[in-house]
Design a protein around this motif. Structure first.
Motif, mmCIF file in Angstrom:
data_model
loop_
_atom_site.group_PDB
_atom_site.id
_atom_site.type_symbol
_atom_site.label_atom_id
_atom_site.label_comp_id
_atom_site.label_asym_id
_atom_site.label_seq_id
_atom_site.Cartn_x
_atom_site.Cartn_y
_atom_site.Cartn_z
ATOM 1 N N SER A 287 73.776 -43.972 46.383
ATOM 2 C CA SER A 287 73.607 -43.239 45.127
ATOM 3 C C SER A 287 72.137 -42.906 44.847
ATOM 4 O O SER A 287 71.831 -41.797 44.418
ATOM 5 C CB SER A 287 74.227 -43.992 43.958
ATOM 6 O OG SER A 287 73.603 -45.244 43.791
ATOM 7 N N GLN A 288 71.229 -43.839 45.099
ATOM 8 C CA GLN A 288 69.809 -43.560 44.857
ATOM 9 C C GLN A 288 69.294 -42.480 45.799
ATOM 10 O O GLN A 288 68.523 -41.614 45.395
ATOM 11 C CB GLN A 288 68.980 -44.824 45.015
ATOM 12 C CG GLN A 288 69.195 -45.830 43.915
ATOM 13 C CD GLN A 288 68.367 -47.085 44.130
ATOM 14 O OE1 GLN A 288 67.925 -47.374 45.237
ATOM 15 N NE2 GLN A 288 68.154 -47.836 43.057
ATOM 16 N N LEU A 289 69.716 -42.520 47.040
ATOM 17 C CA LEU A 289 69.290 -41.522 48.011
ATOM 18 C C LEU A 289 69.818 -40.142 47.626
ATOM 19 O O LEU A 289 69.074 -39.156 47.643
ATOM 20 C CB LEU A 289 69.775 -41.914 49.413
ATOM 21 C CG LEU A 289 69.376 -41.004 50.563
ATOM 22 C CD1 LEU A 289 67.868 -40.924 50.702
ATOM 23 C CD2 LEU A 289 70.010 -41.507 51.856
ATOM 24 N N VAL A 290 71.094 -40.057 47.244
ATOM 25 C CA VAL A 290 71.688 -38.787 46.832
ATOM 26 C C VAL A 290 70.980 -38.258 45.589
ATOM 27 O O VAL A 290 70.662 -37.068 45.491
ATOM 28 C CB VAL A 290 73.206 -38.937 46.588
ATOM 29 C CG1 VAL A 290 73.790 -37.694 45.947
ATOM 30 C CG2 VAL A 290 73.923 -39.254 47.895
ATOM 31 N N GLU A 291 70.705 -39.133 44.636
ATOM 32 C CA GLU A 291 70.015 -38.721 43.412
ATOM 33 C C GLU A 291 68.617 -38.189 43.712
ATOM 34 O O GLU A 291 68.199 -37.155 43.174
ATOM 35 C CB GLU A 291 69.920 -39.923 42.459
ATOM 36 C CG GLU A 291 69.329 -39.584 41.113
ATOM 37 C CD GLU A 291 69.306 -40.804 40.202
ATOM 38 O OE1 GLU A 291 68.286 -40.968 39.511
ATOM 39 O OE2 GLU A 291 70.281 -41.567 40.191
ATOM 40 N N LYS A 292 67.910 -38.853 44.596
ATOM 41 C CA LYS A 292 66.559 -38.426 44.969
ATOM 42 C C LYS A 292 66.580 -37.038 45.633
ATOM 43 O O LYS A 292 65.769 -36.166 45.314
ATOM 44 C CB LYS A 292 65.951 -39.453 45.923
ATOM 45 C CG LYS A 292 64.506 -39.272 46.224
ATOM 46 C CD LYS A 292 64.030 -40.441 47.088
ATOM 47 C CE LYS A 292 62.563 -40.405 47.315
ATOM 48 N NZ LYS A 292 62.088 -41.537 48.141
ATOM 49 N N ILE A 293 67.522 -36.828 46.518
ATOM 50 C CA ILE A 293 67.637 -35.531 47.213
ATOM 51 C C ILE A 293 68.040 -34.444 46.216
ATOM 52 O O ILE A 293 67.507 -33.327 46.229
ATOM 53 C CB ILE A 293 68.615 -35.617 48.379
ATOM 54 C CG1 ILE A 293 68.036 -36.520 49.466
ATOM 55 C CG2 ILE A 293 68.952 -34.246 48.927
ATOM 56 C CD1 ILE A 293 69.002 -36.877 50.569
ATOM 57 N N SER A 294 68.961 -34.757 45.299
ATOM 58 C CA SER A 294 69.395 -33.790 44.282
ATOM 59 C C SER A 294 68.232 -33.349 43.410
ATOM 60 O O SER A 294 68.089 -32.155 43.102
ATOM 61 C CB SER A 294 70.492 -34.384 43.405
ATOM 62 O OG SER A 294 71.647 -34.631 44.158
ATOM 63 N N LYS A 295 67.384 -34.286 43.026
ATOM 64 C CA LYS A 295 66.224 -33.947 42.184
ATOM 65 C C LYS A 295 65.271 -33.037 42.921
ATOM 66 O O LYS A 295 64.719 -32.101 42.350
ATOM 67 C CB LYS A 295 65.499 -35.216 41.742
ATOM 68 C CG LYS A 295 66.211 -35.951 40.630
ATOM 69 C CD LYS A 295 65.411 -37.179 40.207
ATOM 70 C CE LYS A 295 66.121 -37.931 39.094
ATOM 71 N NZ LYS A 295 65.392 -39.134 38.698
ATOM 72 N N SER B 111 66.674 -51.418 51.382
ATOM 73 C CA SER B 111 66.321 -50.032 51.682
ATOM 74 C C SER B 111 65.183 -50.015 52.690
ATOM 75 O O SER B 111 64.199 -50.751 52.549
ATOM 76 C CB SER B 111 65.891 -49.323 50.392
ATOM 77 O OG SER B 111 65.597 -47.987 50.662
ATOM 78 N N TYR B 112 65.317 -49.193 53.715
ATOM 79 C CA TYR B 112 64.271 -49.025 54.719
ATOM 80 C C TYR B 112 64.031 -47.533 54.881
ATOM 81 O O TYR B 112 64.948 -46.793 55.223
ATOM 82 C CB TYR B 112 64.679 -49.647 56.054
ATOM 83 C CG TYR B 112 63.649 -49.466 57.137
ATOM 84 C CD1 TYR B 112 62.454 -50.172 57.095
ATOM 85 C CD2 TYR B 112 63.845 -48.576 58.172
ATOM 86 C CE1 TYR B 112 61.494 -50.007 58.068
ATOM 87 C CE2 TYR B 112 62.894 -48.386 59.153
ATOM 88 C CZ TYR B 112 61.716 -49.109 59.094
ATOM 89 O OH TYR B 112 60.747 -48.934 60.054
ATOM 90 N N LEU B 113 62.826 -47.104 54.603
ATOM 91 C CA LEU B 113 62.457 -45.692 54.656
ATOM 92 C C LEU B 113 63.412 -44.849 53.815
ATOM 93 O O LEU B 113 63.796 -43.745 54.185
ATOM 94 C CB LEU B 113 62.414 -45.184 56.102
ATOM 95 C CG LEU B 113 61.395 -45.867 57.018
ATOM 96 C CD1 LEU B 113 61.507 -45.323 58.436
ATOM 97 C CD2 LEU B 113 59.971 -45.696 56.489
#
Length: 79
Positions: free
Chosen positions: A67-75, A50-52
């Motif tokens: 999945s982690q990026l989508v989850e972070k944005i959803s939260k 992961s970078y930035l």
């Protein structure tokens, strides 16, 4: 390495080799990996990294990498 050296001398910032990594395909010959590590001082990391907050990977896209990026944005949206 010449380009990184020029960056360091121009910007006054030094590359932290302990935090720097390189990614290469799994089928790369061991002697090539060893040469890259020796020349750069960087360590090899397996894909994805992961970078930035965004996944960097070798090969075709896989939804699991995001999945982690989508989850972070959803939260953030829900919060």
């Amino acid at each position: 390495m010449k380009s990184l050296g020029e960056y360091e001398s121009t910007s006054g910032q030094l590359i932290n080799k302990e935090k720097s990594h390189f990614m290469i395909p799994d089928n790369t010959a061991q002697n090539i990996m060893d040469t890259i590590q020796e020349v750069t001082g960087f360590s090899k990391k397996d894909s994805p990294i992961s970078y930035l907050g965004c996944p960097l990977y070798i090969g075709r896209q896989r939804i699991i990498y995001y999945s982690q990026l989508v989850e972070k944005i959803s939260k953030k949206i829900c919060g």
